[in-house]
Design an enzyme around this catalytic site. Structure first.
Site, PDB file in Angstrom:
ATOM      1  N   HIS B 228      46.203  44.339  34.040  1.00  0.00           N
ATOM      2  CA  HIS B 228      46.614  43.427  35.087  1.00  0.00           C
ATOM      3  C   HIS B 228      47.587  44.102  36.033  1.00  0.00           C
ATOM      4  CE1 HIS B 228      46.513  39.724  37.208  1.00  0.00           C
ATOM      5  NE2 HIS B 228      47.790  39.915  37.448  1.00  0.00           N
ATOM      6  N   TYR B 232      48.253  45.090  40.642  1.00  0.00           N
ATOM      7  CA  TYR B 232      49.442  45.100  41.509  1.00  0.00           C
ATOM      8  C   TYR B 232      49.733  46.498  42.020  1.00  0.00           C
ATOM      9  CZ  TYR B 232      49.778  40.359  40.064  1.00  0.00           C
ATOM     10  OH  TYR B 232      49.469  39.044  39.835  1.00  0.00           O
ATOM     11  N   HIS B 379      36.185  36.410  42.403  1.00  0.00           N
ATOM     12  CA  HIS B 379      37.642  36.415  42.596  1.00  0.00           C
ATOM     13  C   HIS B 379      38.144  37.796  43.004  1.00  0.00           C
ATOM     14  CE1 HIS B 379      41.930  36.367  41.646  1.00  0.00           C
ATOM     15  NE2 HIS B 379      41.714  37.330  40.769  1.00  0.00           N
ATOM     16  N   PHE B 380      37.761  38.826  42.241  1.00  0.00           N
ATOM     17  CA  PHE B 380      38.413  40.106  42.540  1.00  0.00           C
ATOM     18  C   PHE B 380      37.824  40.831  43.745  1.00  0.00           C
ATOM     19  CE2 PHE B 380      35.270  42.840  40.713  1.00  0.00           C
ATOM     20  CZ  PHE B 380      35.015  42.511  39.391  1.00  0.00           C
ATOM     21  N   HIS B 381      36.672  40.387  44.236  1.00  0.00           N
ATOM     22  CA  HIS B 381      36.221  40.934  45.507  1.00  0.00           C
ATOM     23  C   HIS B 381      37.027  40.354  46.670  1.00  0.00           C
ATOM     24  CE1 HIS B 381      32.783  42.685  43.357  1.00  0.00           C
ATOM     25  NE2 HIS B 381      32.679  43.479  44.406  1.00  0.00           N
ATOM     26  N   ARG B 442      28.455  37.650  34.364  1.00  0.00           N
ATOM     27  CA  ARG B 442      28.756  38.879  35.097  1.00  0.00           C
ATOM     28  C   ARG B 442      28.255  40.062  34.285  1.00  0.00           C
ATOM     29  NH1 ARG B 442      35.066  40.363  34.095  1.00  0.00           N
ATOM     30  NH2 ARG B 442      34.446  42.084  35.424  1.00  0.00           N
ATOM     31  N   ARG B 443      28.315  41.248  34.901  1.00  0.00           N
ATOM     32  CA  ARG B 443      28.053  42.487  34.172  1.00  0.00           C
ATOM     33  C   ARG B 443      26.675  42.521  33.533  1.00  0.00           C
ATOM     34  NH1 ARG B 443      33.748  44.414  31.425  1.00  0.00           N
ATOM     35  NH2 ARG B 443      34.299  45.617  33.254  1.00  0.00           N
TER      36      ARG B 443
END
Lengths: 190, 558
Positions: B228, B232, B379-381, B442-443
């Protein structure tokens, strides 16, 4: 001359403004519209509900029997076969399907014969089968079947036939089509 | 005088890092395009479904680990050099960390791409998280370890510069560009301990055959200790740009120096002890520690909301300097015709959306609804894929001219690029979120099941698949535009002593109003370590305390 320059500058600024406006409409406007439509539809479905969907009876799901490790083929027949093992073994260079069938019918009066006619893969390819016969009467039968698969392809349907004796005078070769369920995939170090 | 003229050595290092970053971006982006078409069944002719996982690994590693790390290195070399007004202390050391990173990258990339070579025994289709029992070629892990070690050296390089500067400026506050870089690297040092132990202590011996078995829970936990905080590590450099440069691009000044420092301090303290929110579904970790992680994760909303305020306030200041008036009308006065500004602004807007879906991921019970579905890549895109990547692309339009001494070419294409990215990503991510709610995993190369149909809340699976494919295609076009503009400008842009206005004005509320305690590096680092110990020491001890030959313990020797 100065007027011509300022005219062309004005034209450039104006066409730039047009471009920016177009980009904002397409590049920001469409995304905002998409998100608003999503929000509207979510609220519509969740809070207000969909009356048409509620009135229609759910479609019946056809149950499809599938076979995996431990299942019995020809369960309702005189000679049945247990799928002892059914795996896909993966190494860095190949995918290999391995299956072993076993029948321990010590009470039979015949040599048992089982034939894997073919193996149909998910891609539609068909792999050649194999036959096995017991060594002697009442000694049971063990069939080990191995085939290299195209990478990533999964066996779906096993076409198999076995010789079944229904009565002293009645011996028949019974074909069967077994839809295969989840086949465990195991990685092997070479 | 350009940065290039003032600091030629630093400019060379910075450019070298950017070149590697952009190559990784190009290859990783291409893989993403192929994936988008493949898993939506729009076109499966490039590679087969077995090879999909190699592409997926390549996409994740090249973009989320390589593109980001090299770009950040280039950005921080620029920022630290500029703000401390000194070249790197020792160019041999500086080049050595760069080349070590490149060697690591080549090893890793080689093992991943080996998966596309028929009959190759060199493979690393282990995905970007490389969890056991998936096992890659040892070169994959060794390469990644080298990249991490080299990044530590890069951080040490910047601390070295800071220490030397401090000797000559004993009473001055840390310049904000250096402050942000140092605190980002402190967070990086704290969080990479976990992945270093995992890779060097567990995965490399396992991949070399020195140990025969690995229990997945310990490596997963060590990965997510890092996993995680790494987001950041990507995000803080985007904040770096939004705080330090975006106000200037807007025509204004940074609203508050102290708010900026506080935000980076909070990220240092809270980034790492939240890792269990990636393991809510893992057995072997008590729900109490997962709850602790959830609480600290939700606290992480605070610095992002503070950033939202500070950055928007700074942009508003800029807009009003340009004649903007009214409650909202000032937005129209922002420079929507400036590629660098537009990319940063749209990246920030998209980050807000990503933050909202992140709140769902962070909440332990609701997370189960979307765990391992395509909602997560949706989300992470939005976050790393846009807030970070689009910011990096946008600021390149402002940085590269300073490093090359050449003006930007094809400005119209540069302007179209961020708008296209925003459009493409909205389409793709929106459909991914909706598909995730319908349970699409996913994946996986082929998310369809036989004898089973997904039930979207509204619309059809076909619509969502086409939306993903179209969005992915628009993103690819945007990426091509970016690479074209950068390559053309770098190689053929008009030479100039002043290719871009690189002056950064002082903040509205400057460093004179910032409490000195915010510059107390040791205090904040100590607090960060304490929180990490609270979150991880007992659970990790439990995992290894069964003894080396017992389940749940360290790998057994062969």
């Amino acid at each position: 001359m100065p007027n011509k320059e300022s005219d062309s500058e004005k034209q450039g600024t104006s066409s730039n403004k047009k471009l920016v406006r177009t980009l904002i409409i397409i590049g920001i406007g469409i995304p905002v519209l998409v998100e608003l439509l999503t929000l509207f539809n979510l609220i519509n479905v969740q809070l207000i509900g969909d009356e048409q969907k509620e009135m229609v009876a759910p479609e019946p799901v056809t149950e499809t029997r599938t076979f995996t490790e431990g299942d019995t083929l020809y369960a309702d027949y005189p000679s049945s076969f247990v799928i002892e093992q059914m795996r896909i073994k993966v190494t860095t260079s190949e995918w290999r399907f391995e299956m072993s069938l076993f029948a321990n019918d010590a009470g039979t009066k015949e040599k048992q014969i089982v034939t894997i006619d073919s193996l149909r893969l998910k891609s539609g390819k068909v792999l050649q089968g194999k036959e096995a016969m017991s060594e002697g009467v009442g000694q049971g039968i063990s069939l080990s079947f191995k085939r290299v698969l195209p990478m990533g392809d999964i066996p779906q349907i096993l076409y198999i036939s076995s010789v079944q004796r229904f009565s002293p005078d009645s011996v028949k070769k019974i074909p069967s089509k077994a839809r295969l369920g989840n086949i465990p995939i195991r990685y092997e170090r070479e | 005088m350009t940065f290039l003229k003032r600091y030629p050595n630093a400019a060379k290092v910075s450019k070298a890092n950017f070149i590697v970053a952009f190559i990784a971006l190009a290859i990783g982006g291409l893989f993403g395009f192929i994936q988008a078409l493949h898993r939506t069944n729009v076109f499966r002719g490039f590679f087969n479904s077995g090879e999909y996982y190699t592409l997926l690994t390549g996409h994740g590693v090249l973009l989320a680990l390589i593109f980001t790390t090299f770009f950040i290195a280039g950005l921080f070399v620029w920022g630290v050099t500029r703000s401390l007004e000194r070249e790197p202390e020792n160019m041999t050391f500086t080049w050595s960390w760069f080349w070590l990173m490149v060697i690591g990258l080549v090893m890793t990339a080689f093992t991943i791409l080996g998966g596309l070579v028929p009959d190759s025994s060199i493979r690393a289709a282990v995905l970007y998280t490389f969890y056991p029992p998936l096992q890659a070629h040892p070169g994959f892990y060794i390469g990644l370890a080298l990249v991490i070690v080299a990044s530590w050296m890069a951080g040490a390089d910047w601390f070295w510069s800071y220490n030397k500067w401090r000797k000559n400026h004993p009473n001055e506050r840390i310049p904000i560009l250096t402050f942000m870089a140092l605190f980002t690297m402190l967070m990086w040092y704290v969080c990479t301990i976990g992945v270093a132990i995992e890779v060097v202590g567990l995965l490399i011996p396992w991949s070399l055959g020195w140990v025969t078995e690995i229990e997945p829970l310990l490596p997963r936990t060590l990965f997510w200790y890092f996993g995680h905080a790494v987001v950041y590590f990507w995000l803080l450099p985007a904040y770096y740009v939004w705080y330090a440069i975006l106000p200037k691009l807007s025509g204004g000044r940074l609203f508050s120096d102290s708010m900026t420092r506080i935000v980076f301090i909070i990220f240092l303290i809270l980034s790492t002890p939240v890792g269990y929110h990636h393991q809510y579904a893992d057995p072997g970790i008590s729900v109490g520690f997962k709850f602790y992680a959830m609480a600290t994760t939700l606290l992480l909303l605070l610095p992002s909301l503070m950033t939202l305020f500070t950055v928007v306030a700074s942009m508003e200041h800029g807009a009003r300097q340009r004649g903007g008036k009214g409650y909202l009308k000032w937005i129209g006065k922002l420079p929507w015709d400036s590629p660098a500004f537009v990319g940063c602004a749209l990246a920030g807007i998209m980050f807000a959306a990503g933050g909202f879906s992140g709140m769902i991921n962070a909440s332990m019970n609701i997370n189960i609804l979307i765990h391992n579905t395509i909602w997560v890549p949706g989300h992470f895109h939005l976050t790393v894929g846009t807030a970070v990547a689009l910011t990096f692309m946008a600021i390149s339009y402002w940085l590269i001219p300073q490093l090359t001494g050449r003006k930007l070419k094809f400005k119209t294409l540069a302007l179209i690029q961020p708008y296209a990215w925003f459009l493409g990503m909205t389409l793709m991510s929106n459909a991914m979120h909706r598909a995730g709610l319908a349970g699409v995993p996913r994946r996986t190369a082929e998310p369809e099941y036989s004898g089973f149909a997904y039930e979207p809340i509204f619309g059809t699976m076909g619509e969502m698949q086409w939306q993903i494919a179209i969005g992915g295609t628009i993103l690819t076009i945007s990426l091509v535009l970016f690479l074209w503009v950068i390559a053309a400008s770098w190689l053929g842009g008009e030479k100039s002593d002043n290719p871009v206005d690189d002056h950064i004005p002082t903040p509205l509320s400057g460093v004179e109003h910032t409490p000195p305690i915010l510059d107390n590096i040791k205090l904040w680092l100590a607090l960060a370590i304490i929180l990490v110990l609270l979150a991880y020491s007992f659970p990790l001890w439990e995992m290894v305390s069964d003894g080396i030959f017992e389940p749940g313990a360290l790998p057994r020797p062969s």
